[in-house]
Motif scaffolding. Structure first.
Motif, PDB file in Angstrom:
ATOM      1  N   ASP A 235       0.839  -1.206   0.000  1.00 46.86           N
ATOM      2  CA  ASP A 235       0.000   0.000   0.000  1.00 46.86           C
ATOM      3  C   ASP A 235       0.871   1.252   0.000  1.00 46.86           C
ATOM      4  OD1 ASP A 235      -0.052   1.062   3.156  1.00 46.86           O
ATOM      5  OD2 ASP A 235       0.358  -1.080   2.925  1.00 46.86           O
ATOM      6  N   GLU A 236       0.327   2.328  -0.501  1.00 49.76           N
ATOM      7  CA  GLU A 236       1.095   3.551  -0.715  1.00 49.76           C
ATOM      8  C   GLU A 236       1.674   4.124   0.575  1.00 49.76           C
ATOM      9  OE1 GLU A 236       0.456   8.082  -2.528  1.00 49.76           O
ATOM     10  OE2 GLU A 236      -1.103   6.536  -2.757  1.00 49.76           O
ATOM     11  N   GLN A 237       0.897   4.124   1.671  1.00 53.63           N
ATOM     12  CA  GLN A 237       1.374   4.699   2.918  1.00 53.63           C
ATOM     13  C   GLN A 237       2.557   3.908   3.482  1.00 53.63           C
ATOM     14  OE1 GLN A 237      -1.556   5.039   6.004  1.00 53.63           O
ATOM     15  NE2 GLN A 237      -0.241   6.245   7.349  1.00 53.63           N
ATOM     16  N   SER A 238       2.469   2.573   3.443  1.00 54.26           N
ATOM     17  CA  SER A 238       3.571   1.744   3.938  1.00 54.26           C
ATOM     18  C   SER A 238       4.813   1.932   3.099  1.00 54.26           C
ATOM     19  CB  SER A 238       3.166   0.266   3.942  1.00 54.26           C
ATOM     20  OG  SER A 238       2.098   0.032   4.840  1.00 54.26           O
ATOM     21  N   GLN A 239       4.640   2.008   1.775  1.00 49.77           N
ATOM     22  CA  GLN A 239       5.769   2.214   0.881  1.00 49.77           C
ATOM     23  C   GLN A 239       6.461   3.547   1.192  1.00 49.77           C
ATOM     24  OE1 GLN A 239       6.811   0.282  -2.150  1.00 49.77           O
ATOM     25  NE2 GLN A 239       5.784  -1.326  -0.974  1.00 49.77           N
ATOM     26  N   LYS A 240       5.649   4.571   1.427  1.00 56.39           N
ATOM     27  CA  LYS A 240       6.209   5.895   1.707  1.00 56.39           C
ATOM     28  C   LYS A 240       6.977   5.903   3.021  1.00 56.39           C
ATOM     29  CE  LYS A 240       4.873  10.765   2.128  1.00 56.39           C
ATOM     30  NZ  LYS A 240       3.736  11.740   2.077  1.00 56.39           N
ATOM     31  N   LEU A 241       6.398   5.274   4.060  1.00 56.54           N
ATOM     32  CA  LEU A 241       7.058   5.232   5.365  1.00 56.54           C
ATOM     33  C   LEU A 241       8.369   4.448   5.310  1.00 56.54           C
ATOM     34  CD1 LEU A 241       3.992   4.696   7.742  1.00 56.54           C
ATOM     35  CD2 LEU A 241       5.445   6.723   7.590  1.00 56.54           C
ATOM     36  N   CYS A 242       8.363   3.310   4.605  1.00 57.51           N
ATOM     37  CA  CYS A 242       9.573   2.483   4.512  1.00 57.51           C
ATOM     38  C   CYS A 242      10.662   3.196   3.709  1.00 57.51           C
ATOM     39  CB  CYS A 242       9.241   1.132   3.878  1.00 57.51           C
ATOM     40  SG  CYS A 242       8.248   0.062   4.945  1.00 57.51           S
TER      41      CYS A 242
END
Length: 372
Positions: A180-187
């Motif tokens: 998901d986009e939010q997890s990708q951004k945080l990682c």
């Protein structure tokens, strides 16, 4: 400063100054001009009318070590005139400088024939030796501190290498597990921050050794500020601090990570200047001419204390701060100079500070280590 207004002549009875003034030679020099070399003949004393000069001494395995500097109203070169010994130091103009040289024979004749003149000359010698000793001690202490910082940072880099690798690996695994986009951004942000910490530690290590190894690439200034915003999103989302950015899209040759460090330090200084009250920071950049980009970082904080303004870009200079090492501004200066640029500031108490950063568009010949 007029020759007759120099403190050396002001302390001598005007009735006895005429002949000595007539023998004095006045010349102007551009920056980094050799006035005299260490070991050369002591053929006169020099009065500084305008500008400043820097003193250095040859040291084994080094080109020269900075010893001290003198500004308008002071004099140098007296000791060798009276001892007959060669010059003990090398002297260069530190800026545009105007010097008055009193030849040795004229000075000795003046002393022998003029009552009371030796008092003012001895006072000048003592003052010069005092300043030289003070600057030398400060320089030695600074070098010892820098050596300690370098050793400490290299130890930290070594000890943190494995934890950094594990954090980075964990972020990469999470990216693969959560699409998901939010997890990708945080990682991705975790990965970027790890690389940023490593780069900051390496930057400090390079600074302690007196050099920057530039890794030049094409840097899009608009994209650079967007990346800076991503890495510092808490500042940009703060209700207390407003950060405005107005930077067009243009390309310069530079090292992106080091320019991010410059922005980090300048913005960090501005935030410190607010002292927990609301404030605004504005970052702009524009093409100054065909060869130069001009960037400004402006805040409406408390301004830089007058006590440290002249030495603001020196290492370990700080005032009224409970935190910090006093290295941030010195690192900013060294990075900009390594890129062939310049950084200055204007400040006013209670109203704020503006930093002016000028960088060349091209970095030809600067891909190797550059001494700073």
């Amino acid at each position: 400063m007029e020759l007759s207004e120099h403190p050396f002549f002001k302390e001598i009875d005007p009735a006895h100054c005429g002949e000595l003034l007539s023998k004095t030679e006045v010349d102007s020099y551009p920056p980094e001009t050799l006035i005299f070399e260490e070991g050369s003949k002591s053929d006169g004393i020099y009065l500084i009318l305008d500008g400043a000069v820097a003193f250095s001494k040859r040291v084994p395995d080094e080109e020269a070590r900075s010893i001290s500097y003198s500004k308008a109203g002071l004099s140098f070169g007296e000791v060798g005139v009276f001892t007959g010994q060669p010059r003990a130091l090398r002297v260069e103009s530190q800026s545009n400088v105007t010097l008055a040289k009193i030849p040795s024979d004229a000075l000795i004749r003046f002393i022998k024939t003029t009552p009371g003149s030796i008092d003012s000359i001895l006072k000048s010698i003592v003052n010069h030796l005092h300043e030289t000793t003070r600057h030398y001690v400060e320089d030695m202490l600074k070098q010892e501190k820098m050596a300690m910082v370098g050793t400490m940072v290299n130890t930290i880099i070594h000890d943190f290498k494995n934890p950094f690798c594990l954090i980075s690996l964990g972020a990469q695994i999470l990216i693969q597990l959560h699409e998901d986009e939010q997890s990708q951004k945080l990682c991705n942000n975790i990965e970027d921050q790890v690389q940023r910490m490593v780069a900051m530690a390496q930057e400090l290590s390079d600074f302690s050794q007196g050099e920057h190894k530039l890794r030049i690439s094409n840097v899009n200034m608009k994209a650079l500020l967007e990346r800076f915003q991503e890495l510092n999103f808490p500042f940009f989302e703060s209700e207390r601090i407003t950060i405005e950015v107005d930077v067009p899209e243009f390309i310069i040759e530079a090292e992106e990570m080091k320019l991010l460090r410059v922005l980090q330090n300048l913005v960090g200084n501005a935030i410190d200047a607010f002292e927990d009250r609301p404030g605004t920071i504005r970052i702009t950049a524009e093409k100054e001419d065909e060869d130069t980009v001009a960037m400004k970082v402006t805040d409406n904080g408390n301004g830089i204390p007058e006590q440290i303004q002249e030495r603001f870009f020196e290492a370990f200079v700080t005032f009224g701060k409970s935190k910090g090492t006093g290295l941030g501004s010195a690192i900013v200066m060294s990075i900009i100079q390594a890129h062939g640029g310049s950084v200055t500031f204007e400040t006013e108490a209670g109203k704020g500070t503006t930093f002016f950063v000028r960088l060349p568009f091209k970095q030809s010949g600067r891909t190797e280590a550059v001494a700073v």
